[in-house]
Design an enzyme around this catalytic site. Sequence first.
Site, PDB file in Angstrom:
ATOM      1  CE  LYS A 153      -3.140   2.557   2.804  1.00 22.43           C
ATOM      2  NZ  LYS A 153      -4.062   2.899   3.846  1.00 22.43           N
TER       3      LYS A 153
ATOM      4  N   GLY B 267      -8.586   8.979   9.202  1.00 24.55           N
ATOM      5  CA  GLY B 267      -8.429   9.449  10.772  1.00 24.55           C
ATOM      6  C   GLY B 267      -9.544  10.599  10.766  1.00 24.55           C
TER       7      GLY B 267
END
Lengths: 256, 65
Positions: A95, A156
Amino acid sequence: MEVYGTAVASRLMLGTAQYPSPQVLAEAFRRSGAGIATVSVRRESGGEKAGAAFWELARGLGVAILPNTAGCHSVKEAVTTAHMARELFDTPWIKLEVIGHADTLQPDPFGLVEAARILVEDGFQVFPYTTEDVVLADRLLSAGCEVLMPWGAPIGTGLGLTNVYGLRTLRAQFPDVPMVVDAGLGLPSQAAQAMEMGFDAVLLNTAVAKAGDPAAMADGFARAVEAGRLAFEADPMEPRDMAAPSTPVIGKAFLE
Amino acid sequence: MKIMLNGAPAEVQAETLAAALEELGYGEARVATALNEDFVPAGARAATRLAPGDRVEIVAPRQGG
């Protein structure tokens, strides 16, 4: 869903960070049914052996492992981190994060494309953490990426899909490319929305790990992802502005 | 010699990366290494010589999102 020739059973991908304990992490994974877990590499001191303990935990989840290059701000840093991750986790999957802005953790599009090209040439199978930008997506595909991971919102934040138009455009431009909405999801309804729009999967971490009951939230996300996918495949009705009675008008008793 | 180990000053007697890992207590730990920002595969550590001031990074599997 298939990525890089590998069938992935679940359309929910889950991060392994920020859980209150390893037991809660394992229970959240069990309830989520996730098929892929994201992990990272970090500094270790001599005799610490934290890496070995986490490796045992991650392997025990029984899911595919997707290491990240989280926190990398340069191409060089991301490429070196990817190589270290490949050796540690024994997988060509990476990733790829190349962060360009500290406050938003927005990907650096120029560095991302360059790093992706280098890593693909080195035999990696790159999962780029990207924005909803269609030109950037095109460049990443040209660099050899076979999957795209556009953000829903900054990492987040839990804000959900902040640019629905942009994501819809991206999805429409590349209908055959596997796409995972990665980052920014806070609630199952937001995951369902992404799936209803035709995205192939979602990747989340904070929304589950920071919930009061991570395992229950993981279960909620699993059901939302399944519901959203079913809705997409079922070809939803077109919305309209004026009401249209659902009960037949003909045959109503005349009572005036 | 003095090197930088994971961003902090360290003193090692070892002359190779493999020997330094042994000396610093990593033993059979599951770690990956970089020397001066370049990845060094496990198989190349024994042949990788250290010089004073080298920057050594040693990482292991961790939680991630």
